[in-house]
Scaffold this motif. Structure first.
Motif, PDB file in Angstrom:
ATOM      1  N   SER A 163      -2.372  17.024  -2.442  1.00  0.00           N
ATOM      2  CA  SER A 163      -2.363  15.650  -2.973  1.00  0.00           C
ATOM      3  C   SER A 163      -0.936  15.153  -3.231  1.00  0.00           C
ATOM      4  CB  SER A 163      -3.240  15.521  -4.222  1.00  0.00           C
ATOM      5  OG  SER A 163      -2.981  16.551  -5.113  1.00  0.00           O
ATOM      6  N   VAL A 164      -0.048  16.045  -3.684  1.00  0.00           N
ATOM      7  CA  VAL A 164       1.352  15.635  -3.897  1.00  0.00           C
ATOM      8  C   VAL A 164       2.001  15.272  -2.551  1.00  0.00           C
ATOM      9  CG1 VAL A 164       3.655  16.452  -4.562  1.00  0.00           C
ATOM     10  CG2 VAL A 164       1.721  16.905  -6.049  1.00  0.00           C
ATOM     11  N   ALA A 208       0.456  14.379   0.188  1.00  0.00           N
ATOM     12  CA  ALA A 208      -0.189  13.166   0.718  1.00  0.00           C
ATOM     13  C   ALA A 208       0.368  11.912   0.040  1.00  0.00           C
ATOM     14  CB  ALA A 208      -1.699  13.252   0.512  1.00  0.00           C
ATOM     15  N   LEU A 209       0.539  11.979  -1.284  1.00  0.00           N
ATOM     16  CA  LEU A 209       1.055  10.809  -2.005  1.00  0.00           C
ATOM     17  C   LEU A 209       2.502  10.502  -1.597  1.00  0.00           C
ATOM     18  CD1 LEU A 209       0.410   8.653  -4.158  1.00  0.00           C
ATOM     19  CD2 LEU A 209       1.395  10.178  -5.851  1.00  0.00           C
ATOM     20  N   LEU A 210       3.312  11.548  -1.523  1.00  0.00           N
ATOM     21  CA  LEU A 210       4.710  11.340  -1.116  1.00  0.00           C
ATOM     22  C   LEU A 210       4.787  10.806   0.321  1.00  0.00           C
ATOM     23  CD1 LEU A 210       6.550  14.394  -2.712  1.00  0.00           C
ATOM     24  CD2 LEU A 210       6.801  11.980  -3.313  1.00  0.00           C
ATOM     25  N   LEU A 251       2.495   8.893   1.739  1.00  0.00           N
ATOM     26  CA  LEU A 251       2.104   7.476   1.639  1.00  0.00           C
ATOM     27  C   LEU A 251       3.286   6.625   1.193  1.00  0.00           C
ATOM     28  CD1 LEU A 251      -1.337   6.980  -0.152  1.00  0.00           C
ATOM     29  CD2 LEU A 251      -0.758   6.543   2.208  1.00  0.00           C
ATOM     30  N   MET A 252       3.997   7.131   0.179  1.00  0.00           N
ATOM     31  CA  MET A 252       5.121   6.373  -0.380  1.00  0.00           C
ATOM     32  C   MET A 252       6.266   6.275   0.631  1.00  0.00           C
ATOM     33  SD  MET A 252       4.863   7.980  -4.191  1.00  0.00           S
ATOM     34  CE  MET A 252       5.926   6.963  -5.185  1.00  0.00           C
ATOM     35  N   TYR A 266       5.884   6.429   3.908  1.00  0.00           N
ATOM     36  CA  TYR A 266       5.389   5.534   4.956  1.00  0.00           C
ATOM     37  C   TYR A 266       5.597   4.068   4.545  1.00  0.00           C
ATOM     38  CZ  TYR A 266       1.915   2.938   7.701  1.00  0.00           C
ATOM     39  OH  TYR A 266       1.287   2.014   8.488  1.00  0.00           O
ATOM     40  N   SER A 267       5.265   3.778   3.281  1.00  0.00           N
ATOM     41  CA  SER A 267       5.442   2.419   2.763  1.00  0.00           C
ATOM     42  C   SER A 267       6.927   2.030   2.799  1.00  0.00           C
ATOM     43  CB  SER A 267       4.902   2.337   1.337  1.00  0.00           C
ATOM     44  OG  SER A 267       5.227   1.119   0.752  1.00  0.00           O
ATOM     45  N   TYR A 268       7.781   2.961   2.402  1.00  0.00           N
ATOM     46  CA  TYR A 268       9.235   2.723   2.370  1.00  0.00           C
ATOM     47  C   TYR A 268       9.775   2.425   3.778  1.00  0.00           C
ATOM     48  CZ  TYR A 268      14.198   3.766   1.549  1.00  0.00           C
ATOM     49  OH  TYR A 268      15.565   3.698   1.473  1.00  0.00           O
ATOM     50  N   GLU A 290       7.998   1.547   6.639  1.00  0.00           N
ATOM     51  CA  GLU A 290       7.356   0.441   7.363  1.00  0.00           C
ATOM     52  C   GLU A 290       7.404  -0.898   6.618  1.00  0.00           C
ATOM     53  OE1 GLU A 290       5.694   0.493  10.553  1.00  0.00           O
ATOM     54  OE2 GLU A 290       6.978   2.256  10.633  1.00  0.00           O
ATOM     55  N   HIS A 291       7.875  -0.842   5.370  1.00  0.00           N
ATOM     56  CA  HIS A 291       7.852  -2.013   4.499  1.00  0.00           C
ATOM     57  C   HIS A 291       8.467  -3.265   5.157  1.00  0.00           C
ATOM     58  CE1 HIS A 291       7.493  -3.985   0.700  1.00  0.00           C
ATOM     59  NE2 HIS A 291       8.770  -4.247   0.642  1.00  0.00           N
ATOM     60  N   ASP A 338       5.502  -5.763   5.728  1.00  0.00           N
ATOM     61  CA  ASP A 338       5.449  -6.633   4.555  1.00  0.00           C
ATOM     62  C   ASP A 338       6.878  -6.855   4.055  1.00  0.00           C
ATOM     63  OD1 ASP A 338       4.535  -8.071   2.393  1.00  0.00           O
ATOM     64  OD2 ASP A 338       4.081  -6.303   1.177  1.00  0.00           O
TER      65      ASP A 338
END
Lengths: 150, 149
Positions: free
Chosen positions: B9-10, B12-14, B16-17, B19-21, B23-24, B28
């Motif tokens: 889970s750690v 996976a969360l990192l 996700l974060m 990926y957001s950073y 592709e941001h 978006d």
């Protein structure tokens, strides 16, 4: 965001109404707002380039709830209660008014933002209503408890 | 088993974060990216949030509440906005520092501050509810139910 008081009252009512672990449901109701750590960076004028954004998505919250639930003996139950609270958070946030945008409910599969623009986050009547409903619910529960004791 | 789930889970969360950073800017874009690359967004619809700094008859000057924290002149805004109000704008970018507003949402300065003030009582309430029932056992690294909670 509706204020945290509204979120917490919604979590408390949900926890009590479903006879769940209220402490965990209420904690879960604030879980998506871990994202507010972003405000610290904003205050320091540091651009995080969306690094913390996933924390305010259902997928991110699910992972945080999963991590936190491992700190409890009954991890499965803790996870359900935390997610129950988080659901109330997203439900309330869903009605917030913005000029554009919303919540990335399907992130990371979609970046599309969803929101029903109905209530302003500055509208204090939402908090007042939540407090009144919470108080009515509290007195209703107290009355039921006293009835059972008799 | 718990450790495996925790690690997964750690990670996976990192992921996700991260990926957001990464592709941001593409998916978006924030105002920092938009104002650094105004040619890509000229005449396109953008949205942002800022605090009103100057109110002129034909435009308002907003201080961005996100990076790069600079000022943008917004035209086509109805009156009623006062200095300090938080203004969300959906509009068309015209140059590096001008936006023609199509939709504006205003939260008054006092209303905006009250959101945070109203939130404060929730913190002790949550802590009380939680620690009334749970206490952290550092040896087991786990929360345990408080007896007679």
């Amino acid at each position: 965001m509706p204020d945290w008081t509204t979120h917490v009252i919604a979590g408390w009512i949900t926890g009590k109404a479903t006879k769940s672990d209220v402490s965990l449901v209420v904690a879960g109701s604030l879980l998506p707002d871990i994202f507010k750590i972003q405000m610290l960076f904003d205050a320091l004028q540091i651009n995080t380039h969306g690094f913390f954004d996933p924390l305010h998505t259902p997928c991110g919250t699910l992972l945080i709830a999963l991590m936190l639930s491992l700190l409890f003996k009954m991890a499965g139950r803790a996870f359900i209660f935390l997610m129950m609270g988080a659901s109330t958070h997203y439900l309330l946030d869903f009605f917030l008014m913005h000029a554009a945008g919303g919540m990335k409910m399907l992130f990371p599969f979609s970046w599309k933002e969803y929101q029903i623009h109905i209530i302003s986050s500055g509208n204090y009547w939402v908090t007042v209503s939540a407090l009144i409903i919470g108080a009515i619910f509290y007195f209703y529960l107290t009355a039921i408890c006293q009835k059972h004791l008799k | 088993m718990r450790r495996i789930v925790a690690v997964i889970s750690v990670v996976a969360l990192l992921s996700l974060m991260t990926y957001s950073y990464i592709e941001h800017d593409k998916k978006d874009p924030d105002m920092d990216y938009i104002l650094t690359n105004p040619e890509k967004f000229e005449g396109k619809e953008i949205d942002f949030c800022g605090r009103a700094e100057e109110i002129e008859p034909s435009f308002i000057k907003l201080r961005l509440m996100e990076a790069p924290y600079t000022c943008i002149n917004v035209t086509g805004v109805h009156s009623g906005i006062k200095k300090g109000d938080v203004v969300e704008v959906l509009g068309t970018l015209k140059g590096v520092d001008e936006v023609k507003a199509e939709k504006v949402f205003v939260i008054k300065k006092l209303e905006y501050s009250l959101i945070f003030i109203r939130s404060l009582p929730a913190i002790p309430f949550v802590l009380y509810l939680f620690f009334k029932k749970w206490r952290f056992n550092f040896k087991k690294f786990m929360f345990e139910e408080v007896e007679n909670a």
